[in-house]
Scaffold this active site. Sequence first.
Site, PDB file in Angstrom:
ATOM      1  N   GLY A  53      70.093  -8.056  26.272  1.00  0.00           N
ATOM      2  CA  GLY A  53      70.921  -7.989  27.392  1.00  0.00           C
ATOM      3  C   GLY A  53      72.303  -8.584  26.816  1.00  0.00           C
ATOM      4  N   CYS A  80      66.026  -8.931  20.992  1.00  0.00           N
ATOM      5  CA  CYS A  80      67.210  -9.398  21.157  1.00  0.00           C
ATOM      6  C   CYS A  80      67.497 -10.549  22.073  1.00  0.00           C
ATOM      7  CB  CYS A  80      68.274  -8.185  21.223  1.00  0.00           C
ATOM      8  SG  CYS A  80      70.116  -8.464  21.001  1.00  0.00           S
ATOM      9  N   TYR A  81      68.195 -10.542  23.271  1.00  0.00           N
ATOM     10  CA  TYR A  81      68.350 -11.367  24.198  1.00  0.00           C
ATOM     11  C   TYR A  81      66.754 -11.817  24.589  1.00  0.00           C
ATOM     12  CZ  TYR A  81      69.376 -13.812  28.642  1.00  0.00           C
ATOM     13  OH  TYR A  81      69.255 -14.802  29.600  1.00  0.00           O
ATOM     14  N   HIS A 166      66.450  -4.316  17.363  1.00  0.00           N
ATOM     15  CA  HIS A 166      66.289  -3.188  18.503  1.00  0.00           C
ATOM     16  C   HIS A 166      65.231  -2.097  17.940  1.00  0.00           C
ATOM     17  CE1 HIS A 166      68.885  -4.400  21.499  1.00  0.00           C
ATOM     18  NE2 HIS A 166      69.556  -5.161  20.478  1.00  0.00           N
ATOM     19  N   GLU A 168      63.727   0.020  19.546  1.00  0.00           N
ATOM     20  CA  GLU A 168      63.786   1.249  20.307  1.00  0.00           C
ATOM     21  C   GLU A 168      64.827   2.351  20.041  1.00  0.00           C
ATOM     22  OE1 GLU A 168      64.698  -1.729  21.084  1.00  0.00           O
ATOM     23  OE2 GLU A 168      66.419  -1.883  22.473  1.00  0.00           O
ATOM     24  N   SER A 218      69.243  24.541  42.279  1.00  0.00           N
ATOM     25  CA  SER A 218      70.605  24.625  41.791  1.00  0.00           C
ATOM     26  C   SER A 218      70.571  25.508  40.453  1.00  0.00           C
ATOM     27  CB  SER A 218      71.360  23.114  41.318  1.00  0.00           C
ATOM     28  OG  SER A 218      70.408  22.667  40.256  1.00  0.00           O
ATOM     29  N   GLY A 219      69.186  25.527  40.104  1.00  0.00           N
ATOM     30  CA  GLY A 219      69.060  26.669  38.867  1.00  0.00           C
ATOM     31  C   GLY A 219      68.919  25.447  37.703  1.00  0.00           C
ATOM     32  N   GLY A 220      69.095  24.260  37.895  1.00  0.00           N
ATOM     33  CA  GLY A 220      68.935  23.406  36.980  1.00  0.00           C
ATOM     34  C   GLY A 220      67.260  22.785  36.639  1.00  0.00           C
ATOM     35  N   ASP A 222      65.886  20.026  37.071  1.00  0.00           N
ATOM     36  CA  ASP A 222      65.118  19.012  37.606  1.00  0.00           C
ATOM     37  C   ASP A 222      64.791  19.663  39.112  1.00  0.00           C
ATOM     38  OD1 ASP A 222      65.915  17.499  35.655  1.00  0.00           O
ATOM     39  OD2 ASP A 222      67.584  16.441  36.789  1.00  0.00           O
ATOM     40  N   SER A 223      65.661  20.344  39.823  1.00  0.00           N
ATOM     41  CA  SER A 223      65.260  20.745  40.957  1.00  0.00           C
ATOM     42  C   SER A 223      64.184  21.912  40.952  1.00  0.00           C
ATOM     43  CB  SER A 223      66.535  21.380  41.846  1.00  0.00           C
ATOM     44  OG  SER A 223      67.274  22.300  41.078  1.00  0.00           O
ATOM     45  N   LYS A 363      64.254  12.563  31.782  1.00  0.00           N
ATOM     46  CA  LYS A 363      64.572  13.981  31.249  1.00  0.00           C
ATOM     47  C   LYS A 363      63.714  14.532  30.550  1.00  0.00           C
ATOM     48  CE  LYS A 363      67.802  17.004  32.472  1.00  0.00           C
ATOM     49  NZ  LYS A 363      68.442  16.834  33.731  1.00  0.00           N
TER      50      LYS A 363
END
Length: 507
Positions: A53, A80-81, A166, A168, A218-220, A222-223, A363
């Site tokens: 952070g 880190c923090y 880090h 990650e 939407s064609g994306g 996610d939906s 995602k």
Amino acid sequence: MDKIVVLDFGSQYSHLICRRIREFSVYAELVPFDISNDKLKQMNPKGIIFSGGPSSVYNKDSPRPDSRVFGMNLPLLGICYGHQLIVDNFGGRVKRSNKEYGHSTLTIDNSASLLGGVGDSLRAWMSHGDEAEKIPDNFKVIGHTERSHAAAIANESESIYGIQFHPEVVHTENGIRILKNFVLDICKAKQEWTMEGFIEKTVSDISKIDGNVLCGVSGGIDSTVAALLIHKAIGNRLKCVFVDNGLLRLDEEHEIEKMFKENFAVNFSPINAKKRFVDGLKGITDPEKKRKIVGEEFVRIFTEFAEKNGPFKWLAQGTLYPDVIESGVSKGPAAVIKTHHNVGGLPDWMKLEVLEPLRELYKDEVRKVAAILGVPKRLLMRHPFPGPGLAVRIIGEVTENKLHISKLASKIVEEELELSGWYDKVWQAYAAVGDDKAVGVVGDERKYGNIVMVRVVESIDAMTADWTRLPHEILAKISNRITNEIDEVTWVSYVISSKPPATIEPQ
Ligand code: XMP
């Protein structure tokens, strides 16, 4: 299911910690740093991680967790923090120091537990201003860099660890190994988080709901995935609406309809509303107004659809995990830079309950679910596209001419990236257009044509982005094709602004 809880102290990498852990099939959740101890206990984690952070532990108003977290007898890793919080809490001292940003070599002093299997040294990614000056009693240094003598510390008997770097981020060598050492060996978390398991549980949960579900697709990805999961659970009680707003990529409306009809048995209603959107946007130049008009038109169309085809009890949305989490520190100004929208929210009187089957997923996890559900590869790998579509890629008024230019030019950009193998390496790639004109020569004649702005960016999560250093030959090819194939264009420019301070879309 075994889980690791990550307390978010505001680092830009907080989500990345969870994603990395989930990549090796352990469920990880990000929570605000000030989560109450009762809530934390209810979550029943196998171990806790403090993220990094931007604050300094010696500032009076620096973010602090509920102090009982230090006494939960659970393995604890501070990054880190988070490392500095541990040093500070157990009686060590943190001092202000010169900012260290970038690679440092971490020399391993003790390769037991946390740093096991990483060799004698590794390249570690640093991004900090403060550092541990004196470590607490009962801790020992297990790794150091030239600058930080206590870059990794451990209290082995209590399973408490702090690392200044880090693990990650991909720039840290063996970072995943370090996270695995903590999560699998020290916390003993079981690898139970799989997308097959997620699908099974989600479908079973959704199958218990009553009433009909309306889902705007939407064609994306996610939906589409949200719709497929719901369909698996409740079949034809789900109705999908696809609104062709005329602001899509070239021919996309046909591709989407074809994809749904050929691949999925869902109830799919395409609505051609091109004229309504383009008419509604006539004369409008202000970006926020354009977004509002597009959002409201979606709502009107959904409302009309629901009135004709209802009743519906639920509205499904493809909301993802990063949109759900409210960081305890701040979401930063990014969240309010533009009014993003999916379907714009529906009027109160519709009283639809919201169903968000993907709200636990990142995602890359949605992509895995999509692959399992048989979503075609082309959609899996397609770049994200903004909800208001070309309305935000066209600067100034949305006109037929600018829509035509932006669609064709973007198609050329995508084709050239696909041909050269760059498409899958970048986050987004398109061509924007505004009202500025530049002179060109066609035959012997001078003419004023539009200037096209090609934008290609790399990003991990769209929060930050860097412009892609495409080879000059590819840029040359894109430029030649755009000016040769689109009569209206005389100049092609390449956008070399990163986010921040720019955003990915021009509006
Ligand atoms: P910016 O331009 O803010 O975009 O850097 C970040 C990411 O979000 C997408 N984007 C949107 N997506 N509705 C959406 O669904 C919107 O209004 C919207 N505006 C931007 C953009 O394409 C990028 O991936």
